[in-house]
Design a protein around this motif. Sequence first.
Motif, PDB file in Angstrom:
ATOM      1  N   ALA A 102       0.454 -13.704 -16.156  1.00  0.00           N
ATOM      2  CA  ALA A 102       0.231 -12.671 -15.144  1.00  0.00           C
ATOM      3  C   ALA A 102      -0.865 -13.094 -14.172  1.00  0.00           C
ATOM      4  CB  ALA A 102      -0.130 -11.345 -15.812  1.00  0.00           C
ATOM      5  N   ILE A 103      -1.892 -13.772 -14.673  1.00  0.00           N
ATOM      6  CA  ILE A 103      -2.955 -14.275 -13.798  1.00  0.00           C
ATOM      7  C   ILE A 103      -2.357 -15.196 -12.745  1.00  0.00           C
ATOM      8  CG2 ILE A 103      -4.947 -15.842 -13.713  1.00  0.00           C
ATOM      9  CD1 ILE A 103      -5.721 -14.639 -16.510  1.00  0.00           C
ATOM     10  N   VAL A 104      -1.509 -16.109 -13.195  1.00  0.00           N
ATOM     11  CA  VAL A 104      -0.898 -17.067 -12.272  1.00  0.00           C
ATOM     12  C   VAL A 104       0.032 -16.360 -11.300  1.00  0.00           C
ATOM     13  CG1 VAL A 104       0.590 -19.100 -12.103  1.00  0.00           C
ATOM     14  CG2 VAL A 104      -1.133 -18.959 -13.919  1.00  0.00           C
ATOM     15  N   ARG A 105       0.825 -15.381 -11.778  1.00  0.00           N
ATOM     16  CA  ARG A 105       1.738 -14.643 -10.894  1.00  0.00           C
ATOM     17  C   ARG A 105       0.981 -13.911  -9.793  1.00  0.00           C
ATOM     18  NH1 ARG A 105       4.296 -13.190 -15.623  1.00  0.00           N
ATOM     19  NH2 ARG A 105       3.337 -11.138 -15.567  1.00  0.00           N
ATOM     20  N   HIS A 106      -0.085 -13.200 -10.177  1.00  0.00           N
ATOM     21  CA  HIS A 106      -0.843 -12.437  -9.179  1.00  0.00           C
ATOM     22  C   HIS A 106      -1.593 -13.372  -8.230  1.00  0.00           C
ATOM     23  CE1 HIS A 106       0.151  -8.424 -10.500  1.00  0.00           C
ATOM     24  NE2 HIS A 106      -0.090  -8.786 -11.754  1.00  0.00           N
ATOM     25  N   TRP A 107      -2.096 -14.479  -8.746  1.00  0.00           N
ATOM     26  CA  TRP A 107      -2.749 -15.486  -7.898  1.00  0.00           C
ATOM     27  C   TRP A 107      -1.752 -15.996  -6.856  1.00  0.00           C
ATOM     28  CZ3 TRP A 107      -7.642 -17.518  -7.507  1.00  0.00           C
ATOM     29  CH2 TRP A 107      -7.770 -18.677  -6.737  1.00  0.00           C
ATOM     30  N   LYS A 108      -0.542 -16.347  -7.306  1.00  0.00           N
ATOM     31  CA  LYS A 108       0.489 -16.867  -6.405  1.00  0.00           C
ATOM     32  C   LYS A 108       0.872 -15.834  -5.355  1.00  0.00           C
ATOM     33  CE  LYS A 108       5.260 -18.471  -6.210  1.00  0.00           C
ATOM     34  NZ  LYS A 108       5.667 -17.481  -5.219  1.00  0.00           N
ATOM     35  N   LYS A 109       1.107 -14.600  -5.795  1.00  0.00           N
ATOM     36  CA  LYS A 109       1.509 -13.551  -4.849  1.00  0.00           C
ATOM     37  C   LYS A 109       0.452 -13.364  -3.760  1.00  0.00           C
ATOM     38  CE  LYS A 109       5.455 -11.723  -6.022  1.00  0.00           C
ATOM     39  NZ  LYS A 109       6.571 -11.713  -5.084  1.00  0.00           N
ATOM     40  N   TYR A 110      -0.814 -13.389  -4.153  1.00  0.00           N
ATOM     41  CA  TYR A 110      -1.894 -13.131  -3.208  1.00  0.00           C
ATOM     42  C   TYR A 110      -2.163 -14.341  -2.318  1.00  0.00           C
ATOM     43  CZ  TYR A 110      -6.287 -11.192  -1.474  1.00  0.00           C
ATOM     44  OH  TYR A 110      -7.285 -10.699  -0.673  1.00  0.00           O
ATOM     45  N   PHE A 111      -2.382 -15.488  -2.924  1.00  0.00           N
ATOM     46  CA  PHE A 111      -2.855 -16.654  -2.178  1.00  0.00           C
ATOM     47  C   PHE A 111      -1.743 -17.526  -1.601  1.00  0.00           C
ATOM     48  CE2 PHE A 111      -6.578 -15.641  -4.774  1.00  0.00           C
ATOM     49  CZ  PHE A 111      -7.550 -15.628  -3.783  1.00  0.00           C
ATOM     50  N   ILE A 112      -0.606 -17.574  -2.251  1.00  0.00           N
ATOM     51  CA  ILE A 112       0.485 -18.427  -1.773  1.00  0.00           C
ATOM     52  C   ILE A 112       1.478 -17.626  -0.937  1.00  0.00           C
ATOM     53  CG2 ILE A 112       2.341 -20.018  -2.425  1.00  0.00           C
ATOM     54  CD1 ILE A 112      -0.546 -20.997  -3.132  1.00  0.00           C
ATOM     55  N   ASP A 113       1.894 -16.479  -1.468  1.00  0.00           N
ATOM     56  CA  ASP A 113       2.896 -15.666  -0.774  1.00  0.00           C
ATOM     57  C   ASP A 113       2.287 -14.752   0.283  1.00  0.00           C
ATOM     58  OD1 ASP A 113       4.580 -16.889  -2.565  1.00  0.00           O
ATOM     59  OD2 ASP A 113       4.884 -15.111  -3.813  1.00  0.00           O
ATOM     60  N   GLY A 114       0.972 -14.587   0.258  1.00  0.00           N
ATOM     61  CA  GLY A 114       0.314 -13.749   1.257  1.00  0.00           C
ATOM     62  C   GLY A 114       0.587 -12.266   1.098  1.00  0.00           C
ATOM     63  N   GLU A 115       0.785 -11.821  -0.132  1.00  0.00           N
ATOM     64  CA  GLU A 115       1.056 -10.404  -0.411  1.00  0.00           C
ATOM     65  C   GLU A 115      -0.217  -9.781  -0.981  1.00  0.00           C
ATOM     66  OE1 GLU A 115       4.911  -9.221  -2.306  1.00  0.00           O
ATOM     67  OE2 GLU A 115       3.557  -8.555  -3.906  1.00  0.00           O
ATOM     68  N   GLU A 116      -0.749  -8.781  -0.309  1.00  0.00           N
ATOM     69  CA  GLU A 116      -2.019  -8.198  -0.756  1.00  0.00           C
ATOM     70  C   GLU A 116      -1.881  -7.307  -1.978  1.00  0.00           C
ATOM     71  OE1 GLU A 116      -5.986  -5.989   0.957  1.00  0.00           O
ATOM     72  OE2 GLU A 116      -4.248  -6.147   2.245  1.00  0.00           O
ATOM     73  N   CYS A 117      -0.830  -6.466  -1.990  1.00  0.00           N
ATOM     74  CA  CYS A 117      -0.694  -5.480  -3.061  1.00  0.00           C
ATOM     75  C   CYS A 117       0.571  -5.696  -3.869  1.00  0.00           C
ATOM     76  CB  CYS A 117      -0.699  -4.068  -2.482  1.00  0.00           C
ATOM     77  SG  CYS A 117      -2.291  -3.624  -1.766  1.00  0.00           S
ATOM     78  N   ASP A 118       0.481  -5.366  -5.133  1.00  0.00           N
ATOM     79  CA  ASP A 118       1.596  -5.440  -6.067  1.00  0.00           C
ATOM     80  C   ASP A 118       2.648  -4.398  -5.686  1.00  0.00           C
ATOM     81  OD1 ASP A 118       2.727  -6.226  -8.794  1.00  0.00           O
ATOM     82  OD2 ASP A 118       2.409  -4.069  -9.074  1.00  0.00           O
ATOM     83  N   GLY A 119       3.896  -4.810  -5.623  1.00  0.00           N
ATOM     84  CA  GLY A 119       4.966  -3.910  -5.208  1.00  0.00           C
ATOM     85  C   GLY A 119       5.218  -2.766  -6.170  1.00  0.00           C
ATOM     86  N   GLU A 120       4.968  -2.967  -7.441  1.00  0.00           N
ATOM     87  CA  GLU A 120       5.230  -1.933  -8.438  1.00  0.00           C
ATOM     88  C   GLU A 120       4.111  -0.894  -8.494  1.00  0.00           C
ATOM     89  OE1 GLU A 120       6.070  -1.498 -13.244  1.00  0.00           O
ATOM     90  OE2 GLU A 120       5.817  -3.489 -12.374  1.00  0.00           O
ATOM     91  N   SER A 121       2.880  -1.345  -8.605  1.00  0.00           N
ATOM     92  CA  SER A 121       1.755  -0.415  -8.769  1.00  0.00           C
ATOM     93  C   SER A 121       1.148   0.022  -7.445  1.00  0.00           C
ATOM     94  CB  SER A 121       0.655  -1.061  -9.614  1.00  0.00           C
ATOM     95  OG  SER A 121       0.044  -2.116  -8.880  1.00  0.00           O
ATOM     96  N   GLY A 122       1.334  -0.795  -6.403  1.00  0.00           N
ATOM     97  CA  GLY A 122       0.699  -0.522  -5.119  1.00  0.00           C
ATOM     98  C   GLY A 122      -0.766  -0.946  -5.084  1.00  0.00           C
ATOM     99  N   GLN A 123      -1.248  -1.543  -6.158  1.00  0.00           N
ATOM    100  CA  GLN A 123      -2.649  -1.953  -6.249  1.00  0.00           C
ATOM    101  C   GLN A 123      -2.791  -3.431  -5.882  1.00  0.00           C
ATOM    102  OE1 GLN A 123      -5.027   0.354  -6.779  1.00  0.00           O
ATOM    103  NE2 GLN A 123      -3.346   1.830  -6.883  1.00  0.00           N
ATOM    104  N   SER A 124      -3.989  -3.827  -5.560  1.00  0.00           N
ATOM    105  CA  SER A 124      -4.306  -5.187  -5.154  1.00  0.00           C
ATOM    106  C   SER A 124      -3.927  -6.209  -6.227  1.00  0.00           C
ATOM    107  CB  SER A 124      -5.809  -5.293  -4.879  1.00  0.00           C
ATOM    108  OG  SER A 124      -6.213  -6.638  -4.816  1.00  0.00           O
ATOM    109  N   HIS A 125      -3.320  -7.313  -5.786  1.00  0.00           N
ATOM    110  CA  HIS A 125      -3.049  -8.412  -6.714  1.00  0.00           C
ATOM    111  C   HIS A 125      -4.352  -8.951  -7.288  1.00  0.00           C
ATOM    112  CE1 HIS A 125       1.259  -8.874  -6.451  1.00  0.00           C
ATOM    113  NE2 HIS A 125       1.205  -8.853  -5.129  1.00  0.00           N
ATOM    114  N   LEU A 126      -5.417  -8.951  -6.491  1.00  0.00           N
ATOM    115  CA  LEU A 126      -6.709  -9.426  -7.003  1.00  0.00           C
ATOM    116  C   LEU A 126      -7.212  -8.526  -8.131  1.00  0.00           C
ATOM    117  CD1 LEU A 126      -8.693 -10.553  -3.837  1.00  0.00           C
ATOM    118  CD2 LEU A 126      -7.575 -11.981  -5.564  1.00  0.00           C
ATOM    119  N   ALA A 127      -7.002  -7.221  -8.009  1.00  0.00           N
ATOM    120  CA  ALA A 127      -7.424  -6.290  -9.057  1.00  0.00           C
ATOM    121  C   ALA A 127      -6.608  -6.515 -10.328  1.00  0.00           C
ATOM    122  CB  ALA A 127      -7.308  -4.853  -8.577  1.00  0.00           C
ATOM    123  N   HIS A 128      -5.306  -6.763 -10.172  1.00  0.00           N
ATOM    124  CA  HIS A 128      -4.468  -7.082 -11.330  1.00  0.00           C
ATOM    125  C   HIS A 128      -4.954  -8.365 -11.988  1.00  0.00           C
ATOM    126  CE1 HIS A 128      -1.075  -4.229 -11.421  1.00  0.00           C
ATOM    127  NE2 HIS A 128      -1.272  -4.126 -10.113  1.00  0.00           N
TER     128      HIS A 128
END
Length: 126
Positions: free
Chosen positions: A55-81
């Motif tokens: 999950a650490i790697v997934r959220h890191w990728k979503k935020y830093f590689i894919d440029g997505e700020e918030c998680d689509g399911e929770s609506g919360q920051s990928h960094l917070a996850h």
Amino acid sequence: MSDAGIKESKGKVRWSLVPFDALEPVVRVLEYGAVTKYAMDNWKNVPHKGPYMDAIVRHWKKYFIDGEECDGESGQSHLAHLACDVLFLLHDRLVSDVPFDQYIAQLREYPDYVKHIDPNKFNRQA
């Protein structure tokens, strides 16, 4: 003689260094997990902590590689996850007496825990 008081602080943890305002999004992710998705402190009962490493790697990728700020399911920051998952692993490591090399091997070799959808997973007790 001085009227100044003395407070011994040497060697004590300096909690004033923590940026508490940055912890609010982390707490929101914890609330989402506790109330909406799983249960209170569910993460403590997960027998294999390897999924948190993934999950650490997934959220890191979503935020830093894919440029997505918030998680689509929770609506919360990928960094917070990401921070939550790191805290889960940190807590687990602090309470583990397994040697570090074995601990890391266990994180990497966890069983495939999703073999089927458990219909009871989302049943909530009132």
